[in-house]
Design an enzyme around this catalytic site. Structure first.
Site, PDB file in Angstrom:
ATOM      1  N   GLY A  13       0.828  -1.209   0.000  1.00  0.00           N
ATOM      2  CA  GLY A  13       0.000   0.000   0.000  1.00  0.00           C
ATOM      3  C   GLY A  13       0.857   1.251   0.000  1.00  0.00           C
ATOM      4  N   THR A 142       5.047   2.122   6.227  1.00  0.00           N
ATOM      5  CA  THR A 142       3.650   1.777   6.440  1.00  0.00           C
ATOM      6  C   THR A 142       3.021   2.774   7.404  1.00  0.00           C
ATOM      7  OG1 THR A 142       2.052   0.249   7.446  1.00  0.00           O
ATOM      8  CG2 THR A 142       4.289   0.014   8.202  1.00  0.00           C
ATOM      9  N   ASP A 144       0.755   1.911   9.263  1.00  0.00           N
ATOM     10  CA  ASP A 144       0.310   1.106  10.405  1.00  0.00           C
ATOM     11  C   ASP A 144       1.318   1.066  11.550  1.00  0.00           C
ATOM     12  OD1 ASP A 144      -1.784   0.523   8.698  1.00  0.00           O
ATOM     13  OD2 ASP A 144      -0.998  -1.439   8.132  1.00  0.00           O
ATOM     14  N   ARG A 188      -4.525  -2.280  10.425  1.00  0.00           N
ATOM     15  CA  ARG A 188      -4.528  -3.753  10.402  1.00  0.00           C
ATOM     16  C   ARG A 188      -4.604  -4.338  11.809  1.00  0.00           C
ATOM     17  NH1 ARG A 188      -4.401  -6.277   5.829  1.00  0.00           N
ATOM     18  NH2 ARG A 188      -3.685  -5.140   4.015  1.00  0.00           N
ATOM     19  N   HIS A 290      -8.939   5.442   3.247  1.00  0.00           N
ATOM     20  CA  HIS A 290      -7.682   5.751   2.564  1.00  0.00           C
ATOM     21  C   HIS A 290      -7.256   7.218   2.630  1.00  0.00           C
ATOM     22  CE1 HIS A 290      -8.655   1.760   1.177  1.00  0.00           C
ATOM     23  NE2 HIS A 290      -7.379   1.617   0.877  1.00  0.00           N
ATOM     24  N   GLN A 292      -6.275   8.454   5.136  1.00  0.00           N
ATOM     25  CA  GLN A 292      -5.122   8.390   6.047  1.00  0.00           C
ATOM     26  C   GLN A 292      -3.804   8.128   5.322  1.00  0.00           C
ATOM     27  OE1 GLN A 292      -6.580   5.910   9.750  1.00  0.00           O
ATOM     28  NE2 GLN A 292      -7.944   5.643   8.028  1.00  0.00           N
TER      29      GLN A 292
END
Ligand code: F6P
Length: 366
Positions: A13, A142, A144, A188, A290, A292
């Site tokens: 991503g 990422t 995340d 996630r 998205h 973010q």
């Protein structure tokens, strides 16, 4: 004299700061007269394609890109060369290991080293290719922040800023309408974005995958806001959050070759659970999705990405293959890829940040 080639690619991503890394690599490489940087379009797909989709990267085509979101090299999460999805005539998908062909093509093209900018999945691919003899270096990206071996990945803080800005907007409308606002963020299986946003925004409730929640405790916290006269409440929920004894809210992607589970929409499940558990207030849900990952990286991520890029190229010069760039204790260093992918960076529920959040009155519903 033919220059040595270093190939850069962005996989998985996208994430704010990718372009800063690319520019950092190119600018540092320009100081070495015998190196030329190339970029593979759409992760390894650019190399595997016939003809190859690989471009020269230079000062001109990377000028000012550190300010832009996305990636000038494009990306995909459907192009794992070790497990490449091929659609058959009957519509079914078989996966093929293209790693030998990939390495052969890179050799034929004269690539000395590869810099793979990507998250957990991408760095697992880097490690496999390294074990097969490829000179490869990883750069952790990422939103995340779930990659181990680095205190922060670039992109994370931009995502937190975007989420916090949205949260602030939801607070004022929650207050006007005496509502409960649920804001769902990405991440996630890790609750980093949710936890940081909950503290920055001042949420009443923060639900994260690492701490399963008891819906009755969430309702108790919400109701206390109404009995104590505040009359509104704001919840941040991570997309991977789950109730005690329950599962995360997953969807089938339905997209060919998409290897991951798709999260998103848990805010609606929570809304339903709150109503069933006796929450009397009106509830509204916002799934940030998205947004973010989009737009301009904040200064921190531009700086971190730029440092990662410079460091990655220096690691090529030092032949530090099989290693990943890392940000630790406010410094840039490198660690073995094997170490970076050995564990997932979950929030430790005994960490001070969790304690601080509780100290601020944030309920985790546990
Ligand atoms: O890993 C980054 C991330 O944005 C996750 O937070 C999210 O679950 C996922 O990617 C979404 O992926 P896609 O862009 O494939 O929908």
């Amino acid at each position: 004299m033919e220059k040595k080639k270093v190939l850069v690619l962005t996989g998985g991503g996208d994430c704010p700061g990718l372009n800063a890394v690319i520019r950092g690599i190119v600018r540092r490489a320009r100081k070495e007269k015998d190196w030329q940087v190339y970029g593979s379009i759409e992760a390894f797909n650019g190399v595997l394609k016939e003809p190859m989709e690989v471009i020269k990267l230079n000062k001109k085509n990377t000028a000012g890109i550190h300010v832009k979101g996305g990636t000038i090299l494009k990306t995909t999460n459907k192009g794992n060369p070790l497990d490449y999805p091929i659609t058959q005539k009957d519509g079914s998908i078989v996966t093929v290991d293209y790693s030998e062909q990939l390495i052969e093509k890179l050799q034929d093209f004269g690539v000395h080293a590869v810099i793979n900018i990507g998250g957990d999945g991408s760095q697992k691919i880097s490690q496999h290719l390294h074990e097969k003899g490829l000179n490869i270096i990883g750069v952790p990206k990422t939103i995340d922040n779930d990659l181990s071996g680095t205190d922060f990945t670039f992109g994370f803080r931009t995502a937190v800023q975007i989420a916090t800005d949205s949260f602030d907007k939801l607070v004022t409308t929650a207050e006007s309408h005496h509502r409960v606002m649920i804001m769902e963020v990405m991440g996630r299986d890790a609750g980093w974005i949710a936890l940081h946003t909950a503290i920055a925004g001042g949420a009443e409730v923060c639900l994260i995958p690492e701490i399963p929640y008891d819906i009755d405790k969430v309702v108790k916290r919400i109701n206390s806001r109404y009995t104590k006269g505040k009359g509104f409440a704001n919840i941040v929920i991570a997309e991977g959050a789950k109730p005690f004894g329950g599962e995360a809210y997953e969807n089938e992607s339905g997209e060919e070759g998409y290897a991951h589970k798709r999260l998103g929409g848990v805010a609606y499940r929570l809304s339903q659970q709150l109503k069933e558990a006796g929450c009397m207030a009106d509830i509204r849900e916002t799934v940030l999705g998205h947004t973010q990952r989009g737009g301009t990286p904040i200064a921190f991520d531009r700086i971190l990405g730029s440092m990662f890029g410079v460091k990655a190229f220096e690691m090529v010069l030092e032949k530090k293959y099989g290693q990943m760039v890392s940000y630790k204790n406010n410094d840039i260093c490198s660690i073995p890829l094997s170490e970076a992918i050995s564990t997932y960076n979950f929030i430790d529920k005994d960490a001070y940040i969790v304690k601080a959040a509780k100290g601020l009155g944030i309920s985790f519903g546990n």
